[in-house]
Design a protein around this motif. Structure first.
Motif, PDB file in Angstrom:
ATOM      1  N   MET A   1      36.523  68.814  39.321  1.00 36.67           N
ATOM      2  CA  MET A   1      37.696  68.296  38.615  1.00 36.67           C
ATOM      3  C   MET A   1      38.736  67.838  39.632  1.00 36.67           C
ATOM      4  SD  MET A   1      39.915  69.994  35.533  1.00 36.67           S
ATOM      5  CE  MET A   1      40.272  71.543  36.353  1.00 36.67           C
ATOM      6  N   LYS A   2      39.399  66.749  39.336  1.00 34.75           N
ATOM      7  CA  LYS A   2      40.455  66.241  40.200  1.00 34.75           C
ATOM      8  C   LYS A   2      41.805  66.742  39.710  1.00 34.75           C
ATOM      9  CE  LYS A   2      42.027  62.110  42.580  1.00 34.75           C
ATOM     10  NZ  LYS A   2      41.846  60.649  42.773  1.00 34.75           N
ATOM     11  N   ILE A   3      42.456  67.541  40.547  1.00 33.17           N
ATOM     12  CA  ILE A   3      43.731  68.164  40.197  1.00 33.17           C
ATOM     13  C   ILE A   3      44.828  67.571  41.074  1.00 33.17           C
ATOM     14  CG2 ILE A   3      45.029  70.320  40.143  1.00 33.17           C
ATOM     15  CD1 ILE A   3      42.393  71.778  39.658  1.00 33.17           C
ATOM     16  N   ASN A   4      45.894  67.099  40.453  1.00 38.00           N
ATOM     17  CA  ASN A   4      47.005  66.485  41.173  1.00 38.00           C
ATOM     18  C   ASN A   4      48.279  67.300  40.958  1.00 38.00           C
ATOM     19  OD1 ASN A   4      45.365  64.240  41.969  1.00 38.00           O
ATOM     20  ND2 ASN A   4      45.581  63.442  39.878  1.00 38.00           N
ATOM     21  N   ILE A   5      48.810  67.855  42.039  1.00 39.96           N
ATOM     22  CA  ILE A   5      49.999  68.704  41.981  1.00 39.96           C
ATOM     23  C   ILE A   5      51.212  67.900  42.427  1.00 39.96           C
ATOM     24  CG2 ILE A   5      51.100  70.801  42.834  1.00 39.96           C
ATOM     25  CD1 ILE A   5      48.298  71.940  43.332  1.00 39.96           C
ATOM     26  N   LEU A   6      52.268  67.960  41.638  1.00 37.76           N
ATOM     27  CA  LEU A   6      53.525  67.280  41.960  1.00 37.76           C
ATOM     28  C   LEU A   6      54.641  68.304  42.082  1.00 37.76           C
ATOM     29  CD1 LEU A   6      55.328  64.711  42.213  1.00 37.76           C
ATOM     30  CD2 LEU A   6      55.556  64.769  39.712  1.00 37.76           C
ATOM     31  N   CYS A   7      55.347  68.282  43.218  1.00 39.27           N
ATOM     32  CA  CYS A   7      56.565  69.081  43.406  1.00 39.27           C
ATOM     33  C   CYS A   7      57.566  68.198  44.131  1.00 39.27           C
ATOM     34  CB  CYS A   7      56.276  70.348  44.217  1.00 39.27           C
ATOM     35  SG  CYS A   7      57.770  71.341  44.540  1.00 39.27           S
ATOM     36  N   ASP A   8      58.600  67.737  43.421  1.00 36.07           N
ATOM     37  CA  ASP A   8      59.542  66.777  44.001  1.00 36.07           C
ATOM     38  C   ASP A   8      60.758  67.431  44.653  1.00 36.07           C
ATOM     39  OD1 ASP A   8      61.203  67.560  41.919  1.00 36.07           O
ATOM     40  OD2 ASP A   8      61.019  65.697  40.788  1.00 36.07           O
ATOM     41  N   ASP A   9      60.768  68.765  44.711  1.00 39.49           N
ATOM     42  CA  ASP A   9      61.886  69.500  45.318  1.00 39.49           C
ATOM     43  C   ASP A   9      61.457  70.013  46.691  1.00 39.49           C
ATOM     44  OD1 ASP A   9      63.999  71.087  46.040  1.00 39.49           O
ATOM     45  OD2 ASP A   9      63.879  72.432  44.314  1.00 39.49           O
ATOM     46  N   GLU A  10      61.980  69.399  47.739  1.00 39.63           N
ATOM     47  CA  GLU A  10      61.571  69.775  49.097  1.00 39.63           C
ATOM     48  C   GLU A  10      62.016  71.189  49.473  1.00 39.63           C
ATOM     49  OE1 GLU A  10      65.357  67.791  51.520  1.00 39.63           O
ATOM     50  OE2 GLU A  10      63.357  66.871  51.641  1.00 39.63           O
ATOM     51  N   ASN A  11      62.976  71.754  48.735  1.00 38.38           N
ATOM     52  CA  ASN A  11      63.453  73.112  49.005  1.00 38.38           C
ATOM     53  C   ASN A  11      62.799  74.156  48.113  1.00 38.38           C
ATOM     54  OD1 ASN A  11      65.390  72.366  51.040  1.00 38.38           O
ATOM     55  ND2 ASN A  11      66.706  71.593  49.406  1.00 38.38           N
ATOM     56  N   SER A  12      61.813  73.744  47.326  1.00 43.93           N
ATOM     57  CA  SER A  12      61.172  74.670  46.393  1.00 43.93           C
ATOM     58  C   SER A  12      60.388  75.764  47.123  1.00 43.93           C
ATOM     59  CB  SER A  12      60.223  73.903  45.474  1.00 43.93           C
ATOM     60  OG  SER A  12      59.415  74.783  44.716  1.00 43.93           O
ATOM     61  N   TRP A  13      60.312  76.927  46.479  1.00 46.17           N
ATOM     62  CA  TRP A  13      59.481  78.022  46.982  1.00 46.17           C
ATOM     63  C   TRP A  13      58.018  77.593  47.095  1.00 46.17           C
ATOM     64  CZ3 TRP A  13      55.591  78.825  43.544  1.00 46.17           C
ATOM     65  CH2 TRP A  13      55.817  78.440  42.226  1.00 46.17           C
ATOM     66  N   PHE A  14      57.628  76.582  46.319  1.00 42.53           N
ATOM     67  CA  PHE A  14      56.229  76.164  46.281  1.00 42.53           C
ATOM     68  C   PHE A  14      55.713  75.758  47.651  1.00 42.53           C
ATOM     69  CE2 PHE A  14      53.182  72.611  45.949  1.00 42.53           C
ATOM     70  CZ  PHE A  14      52.126  73.275  45.360  1.00 42.53           C
ATOM     71  N   TRP A  15      56.538  75.074  48.430  1.00 41.93           N
ATOM     72  CA  TRP A  15      56.072  74.560  49.715  1.00 41.93           C
ATOM     73  C   TRP A  15      55.840  75.669  50.736  1.00 41.93           C
ATOM     74  CZ3 TRP A  15      53.984  70.226  48.998  1.00 41.93           C
ATOM     75  CH2 TRP A  15      54.521  69.304  48.108  1.00 41.93           C
ATOM     76  N   GLN A  16      56.403  76.838  50.499  1.00 42.07           N
ATOM     77  CA  GLN A  16      56.153  77.968  51.396  1.00 42.07           C
ATOM     78  C   GLN A  16      55.019  78.866  50.905  1.00 42.07           C
ATOM     79  OE1 GLN A  16      59.691  77.279  50.546  1.00 42.07           O
ATOM     80  NE2 GLN A  16      59.451  75.973  52.341  1.00 42.07           N
ATOM     81  N   LYS A  17      54.633  78.721  49.646  1.00 39.15           N
ATOM     82  CA  LYS A  17      53.715  79.697  49.050  1.00 39.15           C
ATOM     83  C   LYS A  17      52.458  79.068  48.444  1.00 39.15           C
ATOM     84  CE  LYS A  17      57.587  82.792  47.980  1.00 39.15           C
ATOM     85  NZ  LYS A  17      57.280  83.762  49.039  1.00 39.15           N
ATOM     86  N   ASN A  18      52.207  77.785  48.695  1.00 40.96           N
ATOM     87  CA  ASN A  18      51.104  77.120  47.993  1.00 40.96           C
ATOM     88  C   ASN A  18      49.770  77.165  48.717  1.00 40.96           C
ATOM     89  OD1 ASN A  18      50.372  74.510  49.505  1.00 40.96           O
ATOM     90  ND2 ASN A  18      52.581  74.339  49.399  1.00 40.96           N
ATOM     91  N   GLU A  19      49.753  77.575  49.988  1.00 46.02           N
ATOM     92  CA  GLU A  19      48.537  77.427  50.793  1.00 46.02           C
ATOM     93  C   GLU A  19      47.329  78.134  50.180  1.00 46.02           C
ATOM     94  OE1 GLU A  19      46.933  78.066  55.387  1.00 46.02           O
ATOM     95  OE2 GLU A  19      48.970  78.651  54.831  1.00 46.02           O
ATOM     96  N   ASN A  20      47.486  79.404  49.854  1.00 40.67           N
ATOM     97  CA  ASN A  20      46.355  80.153  49.283  1.00 40.67           C
ATOM     98  C   ASN A  20      45.970  79.625  47.908  1.00 40.67           C
ATOM     99  OD1 ASN A  20      46.139  81.815  51.521  1.00 40.67           O
ATOM    100  ND2 ASN A  20      47.513  83.370  50.671  1.00 40.67           N
ATOM    101  N   PHE A  21      46.962  79.187  47.141  1.00 42.56           N
ATOM    102  CA  PHE A  21      46.704  78.640  45.810  1.00 42.56           C
ATOM    103  C   PHE A  21      45.850  77.381  45.902  1.00 42.56           C
ATOM    104  CE2 PHE A  21      48.450  75.672  42.477  1.00 42.56           C
ATOM    105  CZ  PHE A  21      47.744  76.212  41.415  1.00 42.56           C
ATOM    106  N   VAL A  22      46.229  76.469  46.777  1.00 43.88           N
ATOM    107  CA  VAL A  22      45.473  75.224  46.942  1.00 43.88           C
ATOM    108  C   VAL A  22      44.072  75.516  47.478  1.00 43.88           C
ATOM    109  CG1 VAL A  22      45.371  73.041  48.195  1.00 43.88           C
ATOM    110  CG2 VAL A  22      47.542  73.814  47.224  1.00 43.88           C
ATOM    111  N   LYS A  23      43.971  76.449  48.429  1.00 46.41           N
ATOM    112  CA  LYS A  23      42.659  76.821  48.969  1.00 46.41           C
ATOM    113  C   LYS A  23      41.757  77.393  47.885  1.00 46.41           C
ATOM    114  CE  LYS A  23      43.724  77.738  53.836  1.00 46.41           C
ATOM    115  NZ  LYS A  23      43.818  78.798  54.875  1.00 46.41           N
ATOM    116  N   GLU A  24      42.347  78.233  47.025  1.00 48.47           N
ATOM    117  CA  GLU A  24      41.567  78.839  45.942  1.00 48.47           C
ATOM    118  C   GLU A  24      41.010  77.783  44.999  1.00 48.47           C
ATOM    119  OE1 GLU A  24      42.093  82.250  42.427  1.00 48.47           O
ATOM    120  OE2 GLU A  24      43.723  81.836  43.837  1.00 48.47           O
ATOM    121  N   LEU A  25      41.837  76.809  44.641  1.00 46.93           N
ATOM    122  CA  LEU A  25      41.373  75.727  43.768  1.00 46.93           C
ATOM    123  C   LEU A  25      40.279  74.908  44.460  1.00 46.93           C
ATOM    124  CD1 LEU A  25      44.746  74.411  42.275  1.00 46.93           C
ATOM    125  CD2 LEU A  25      42.990  75.711  41.069  1.00 46.93           C
ATOM    126  N   SER A  26      40.466  74.629  45.740  1.00 45.88           N
ATOM    127  CA  SER A  26      39.483  73.844  46.486  1.00 45.88           C
ATOM    128  C   SER A  26      38.169  74.591  46.625  1.00 45.88           C
ATOM    129  CB  SER A  26      40.038  73.488  47.868  1.00 45.88           C
ATOM    130  OG  SER A  26      41.196  72.684  47.762  1.00 45.88           O
TER     131      SER A  26
END
Length: 207
Positions: A1-26
Motif C-alpha cells: 500500500m502507498k501511504i502518504n504522510i503530510l505534516c506542514d508544521d516544521e515545529n511539530s513533535w512529529f518530526w522528532q518522533k516519526n522515525e520508528n513509526f515510518v520504519k514500522e510501516l515500511s
C-alpha cells in the motif's frame, strides 16, 4: 500500500518522533512518503495528516483513496488548535483521541476509532508529546492493519472550537501561587513558548 504522510508544521513533535513509526510501516511492506506541503503530496492509497495547520483542499484529498487525522479530543468537542493544552488548562485528567476521515472542514469527518488516555496530572510537556505520539501512531497502525475495511461513524454532540495558542499565553500571574498555575507550567515549551512573568517592566523566563 502507498501511504502518504503530510505534516506542514516544521515545529511539530512529529518530526522528532516519526522515525520508528515510518520504519514500522515500511517493514510491513508499505511504501511511505513524507511531505511538508500539500502540493508535494503524491497519489496513493492512504493519506495521513499529522499536526497540519492548514486544511487540505478537495484536490489534495482526492490524491488518496482515504485521508485520516488523529485529533486529541472527543470530537466534535475540542475542534481546532492545541486540544491537549486546552484540556489540561480545563483541569481535566483524561484525553480522548479521535481518528477520523478528513474532509474540507475543520475536524469534521466521520470517525473510525476513539481512545481514552488517563493522565496522572503530573505529566509535563515532553511527556504529553510522547503520549500524543504513541497514541496517534497506535491508532493509525490499527487503521492501516484493517484498511480499507474500517467502519466509520458520524460525529455526534455539540461542537466546540479551540483557538490557536501563542507565546503570550505562557505568561504567569505573579500574584497567584505556583499551585494555581501548575497546569500552565505543564504545557509550556522551554524553547518555543516558555513560561514567563513580568515584574517592574522586566520580563523573566522560567524553565
Amino acid at each position: 500500500m502507498k501511504i502518504n504522510i503530510l505534516c506542514d508544521d516544521e515545529n511539530s513533535w512529529f518530526w522528532q518522533k516519526n522515525e520508528n513509526f515510518v520504519k514500522e510501516l515500511s517493514n510491513k511492506g508499505h511504501q511511505v512518503s513524507l511531505s511538508t506541503k500539500e502540493k508535494e503530496l503524491p497519489e496513493g492509497d492512504l493519506g495521513i495528516f499529522i499536526s497540519c495547520t492548514k486544511l487540505v483542499s478537495k484536490e489534495g484529498l482526492s490524491k488518496n483513496s482515504s485521508n485520516i487525522v488523529c485529533h486529541p479530543s472527543d470530537l466534535p468537542e475540542g475542534k481546532g488548535f492545541a486540544p491537549i493544552a486546552w484540556t489540561i488548562l480545563d483541569n481535566k485528567n483524561d484525553i480522548t483521541f479521535t481518528l477520523f476521515e478528513a474532509n474540507e472542514k475543520i475536524d469534521d469527518g466521520e470517525y473510525y476509532f476513539k481512545k481514552n488516555i488517563k493522565l496522572t496530572g503530573n505529566e509535563l510537556n515532553d511527556e504529553l508529546r510522547q503520549i500524543q505520539a504513541d497514541t496517534t501512531f497506535d491508532l493509525i497502525n490499527e487503521f492501516v492493519s484493517s484498511f480499507p475495511k474500517n467502519d466509520s461513524f458520524p460525529q455526534e454532540g455539540s461542537e466546540t472550537y479551540n483557538r490557536k495558542r501563542n507565546p503570550e499565553d505562557s505568561e504567569l500571574d505573579i500574584n497567584k501561587t505556583i499551585d494555581e498555575q501548575f497546569n500552565l507550567l505543564r504545557i509550556v515549551d522551554n524553547e518555543k513558548y516558555p513560561a514567563f512573568f513580568i515584574r517592574n517592566g522586566i520580563k523573566y523566563k522560567i524553565k
